[in-house]
Design an enzyme around this catalytic site. Structure first.
Site, PDB file in Angstrom:
ATOM      1  N   TYR A   1      12.952   7.344   3.050  1.00 13.07           N
ATOM      2  CA  TYR A   1      14.269   7.801   3.517  1.00 13.07           C
ATOM      3  C   TYR A   1      15.205   8.223   2.378  1.00 13.07           C
ATOM      4  O   TYR A   1      16.370   8.525   2.627  1.00 13.07           O
ATOM      5  CB  TYR A   1      14.933   6.676   4.324  1.00 13.07           C
ATOM      6  CG  TYR A   1      14.228   6.385   5.637  1.00 13.07           C
ATOM      7  CD1 TYR A   1      14.607   7.028   6.816  1.00 13.07           C
ATOM      8  CD2 TYR A   1      13.163   5.490   5.697  1.00 13.07           C
ATOM      9  CE1 TYR A   1      13.947   6.771   8.015  1.00 13.07           C
ATOM     10  CE2 TYR A   1      12.499   5.227   6.889  1.00 13.07           C
ATOM     11  CZ  TYR A   1      12.897   5.872   8.043  1.00 13.07           C
ATOM     12  OH  TYR A   1      12.241   5.626   9.224  1.00 13.07           O
ATOM     13  N   ASP A   2      14.726   8.232   1.144  1.00 10.57           N
ATOM     14  CA  ASP A   2      15.605   8.557   0.009  1.00 10.57           C
ATOM     15  C   ASP A   2      16.389   9.874   0.178  1.00 10.57           C
ATOM     16  O   ASP A   2      17.559   9.934  -0.219  1.00 10.57           O
ATOM     17  CB  ASP A   2      14.815   8.588  -1.308  1.00 10.57           C
ATOM     18  CG  ASP A   2      14.504   7.192  -1.826  1.00 10.57           C
ATOM     19  OD1 ASP A   2      15.143   6.224  -1.367  1.00 10.57           O
ATOM     20  OD2 ASP A   2      13.616   7.068  -2.694  1.00 10.57           O
TER      21      ASP A   2
ATOM     22  N   PHE B   1      10.991   8.408  -2.325  1.00 13.65           N
ATOM     23  CA  PHE B   1      10.047   8.391  -1.207  1.00 13.65           C
ATOM     24  C   PHE B   1      10.798   8.016   0.062  1.00 13.65           C
ATOM     25  O   PHE B   1      11.998   7.711   0.034  1.00 13.65           O
ATOM     26  CB  PHE B   1       8.898   7.401  -1.489  1.00 13.65           C
ATOM     27  CG  PHE B   1       9.321   5.956  -1.549  1.00 13.65           C
ATOM     28  CD1 PHE B   1       9.869   5.423  -2.709  1.00 13.65           C
ATOM     29  CD2 PHE B   1       9.178   5.128  -0.445  1.00 13.65           C
ATOM     30  CE1 PHE B   1      10.262   4.087  -2.763  1.00 13.65           C
ATOM     31  CE2 PHE B   1       9.571   3.778  -0.490  1.00 13.65           C
ATOM     32  CZ  PHE B   1      10.120   3.273  -1.654  1.00 13.65           C
TER      33      PHE B   1
ATOM     34  N   HIS C   1       0.839  -1.203   0.000  1.00 14.79           N
ATOM     35  CA  HIS C   1       0.000   0.000   0.000  1.00 14.79           C
ATOM     36  C   HIS C   1       0.870   1.248   0.000  1.00 14.79           C
ATOM     37  O   HIS C   1       0.386   2.341   0.251  1.00 14.79           O
ATOM     38  CB  HIS C   1      -0.931  -0.007   1.221  1.00 14.79           C
ATOM     39  CG  HIS C   1      -2.023  -1.037   1.111  1.00 14.79           C
ATOM     40  ND1 HIS C   1      -1.818  -2.360   1.406  1.00 14.79           N
ATOM     41  CD2 HIS C   1      -3.314  -0.927   0.720  1.00 14.79           C
ATOM     42  CE1 HIS C   1      -2.943  -3.038   1.214  1.00 14.79           C
ATOM     43  NE2 HIS C   1      -3.865  -2.187   0.794  1.00 14.79           N
TER      44      HIS C   1
ATOM     45  N   GLY D   1       5.120   4.662  -3.297  1.00 15.44           N
ATOM     46  CA  GLY D   1       6.492   4.716  -3.821  1.00 15.44           C
ATOM     47  C   GLY D   1       6.978   3.340  -4.237  1.00 15.44           C
ATOM     48  O   GLY D   1       7.573   3.159  -5.312  1.00 15.44           O
ATOM     49  N   LYS D   2       6.706   2.348  -3.386  1.00 18.33           N
ATOM     50  CA  LYS D   2       7.104   0.976  -3.723  1.00 18.33           C
ATOM     51  C   LYS D   2       6.324   0.457  -4.923  1.00 18.33           C
ATOM     52  O   LYS D   2       6.894  -0.195  -5.802  1.00 18.33           O
ATOM     53  CB  LYS D   2       6.775   0.039  -2.559  1.00 18.33           C
ATOM     54  CG  LYS D   2       7.659   0.119  -1.379  1.00 18.33           C
ATOM     55  CD  LYS D   2       7.190  -1.033  -0.467  1.00 18.33           C
ATOM     56  CE  LYS D   2       7.774  -0.971   0.882  1.00 18.33           C
ATOM     57  NZ  LYS D   2       7.241  -2.073   1.722  1.00 18.33           N
TER      58      LYS D   2
ATOM     59  N   ASP E   1       9.081  -6.109   1.891  1.00 17.53           N
ATOM     60  CA  ASP E   1       9.349  -5.513   3.196  1.00 17.53           C
ATOM     61  C   ASP E   1      10.764  -4.987   3.148  1.00 17.53           C
ATOM     62  O   ASP E   1      11.683  -5.672   2.689  1.00 17.53           O
ATOM     63  CB  ASP E   1       9.160  -6.510   4.342  1.00 17.53           C
ATOM     64  CG  ASP E   1       8.900  -5.754   5.637  1.00 17.53           C
ATOM     65  OD1 ASP E   1       7.844  -5.106   5.751  1.00 17.53           O
ATOM     66  OD2 ASP E   1       9.766  -5.778   6.534  1.00 17.53           O
ATOM     67  N   SER E   2      10.911  -3.761   3.576  1.00 17.29           N
ATOM     68  CA  SER E   2      12.200  -3.114   3.384  1.00 17.29           C
ATOM     69  C   SER E   2      12.432  -2.096   4.484  1.00 17.29           C
ATOM     70  O   SER E   2      11.542  -1.803   5.272  1.00 17.29           O
ATOM     71  CB  SER E   2      12.231  -2.446   2.004  1.00 17.29           C
ATOM     72  OG  SER E   2      11.021  -1.766   1.744  1.00 17.29           O
TER      73      SER E   2
END
Ligand code: ITT
Length: 201
Positions: free
Chosen positions: A159-160, A157, A13, A16-17, A73-74
């Site tokens: 922490y970029d 998006f 959801h 960005g991903k 999951d990242s």
């Protein structure tokens, strides 16, 4: 690469991903649809590892749709902070998903430990594919770099804006999306996902 029926749920959801995974899937004959588009709810992330959370999200979307589902999951891992925010990367931004809150917390916690100069960090990603027969396959990727303050760049998006990958002098948020998508943790996990499909479908 082939997915039976050609349909795949992107079990995320996070816009960005979904955008990045959609771009990674675009060269392939796969009809990708996001969990949000299918009205699938967001499961509670009760795992303590990237693999556990990726697998529970993939299974949740597969069971809700009866289609193959690919979850991600990242997070950003800072070894000097004991691995934080890590699996809790989304939670550090709070309910309002305000990443400036997470950036300030990182800055504060580094200062509290008297850590300055170049701070090593890496992004980690686990992609999990849950097939309609219930079988799950997981793929991991990682990209190393350093924490960069002040935040910079308007792309990407999460922490970029505070992560500069090794070998570059701009943050992920300061580079072209295609470049990020060729070197990122997500891209590395995706390469393994593709080679798995090539061998197994
Ligand atoms: P879904 O579970 O619905 O996929 P989420 O945002 O809750 O969305 P995670 O639990 O995996 O996803 O949280 C990972 C957080 O780590 C995510 O919110 C981002 O802020 C951050 N993150 C992961 N990959 C990133 C990337 O490529 N660039 C910047 N931040 C990233």
């Amino acid at each position: 690469m082939k997915i039976a029926g050609g349909k795949l749920v992107i079990a995320s959801h996070n816009a960005g991903k979904v955008r990045e995974i959609g771009a990674l899937l675009s060269p392939f004959a796969i009809q990708a649809v996001s969990a949000g588009e299918l009205g699938i709810s967001e499961p509670e992330e009760t795992g303590t590892t990237f693999v556990e959370n990726a697998e529970l999200k993939a299974r949740h979307s597969m069971e809700a749709s009866n289609l193959p589902a690919l979850a991600d999951d990242s997070g950003l891992v800072i070894p000097a902070l004991g691995g934080d925010p890590g699996v809790y990367s989304a939670r550090w931004a709070g309910a309002g998903k305000d990443f400036s809150v997470a950036f300030s917390r990182i800055e504060r916690e580094l200062a509290a430990k008297n850590i300055s100069g170049k701070v090593a960090a890496y992004f980690a990603c686990v992609l999990s594919l849950c097939l309609p027969d219930g079988k799950i396959h997981s793929f991991e990727g990682r990209v190393d770099g350093t924490i960069t303050f002040p935040p910079s760049g308007g792309a990407g998006f999460g922490y970029d804006p505070i992560f500069t990958p090794d070998g570059y002098d701009v943050t992920f948020a300061g580079m072209d999306a295609n470049i990020k998508n060729s070197i990122s943790h997500r891209a590395h996990a995706f390469e393994q996902f593709v080679s798995f499909l090539e061998k197994n479908t």
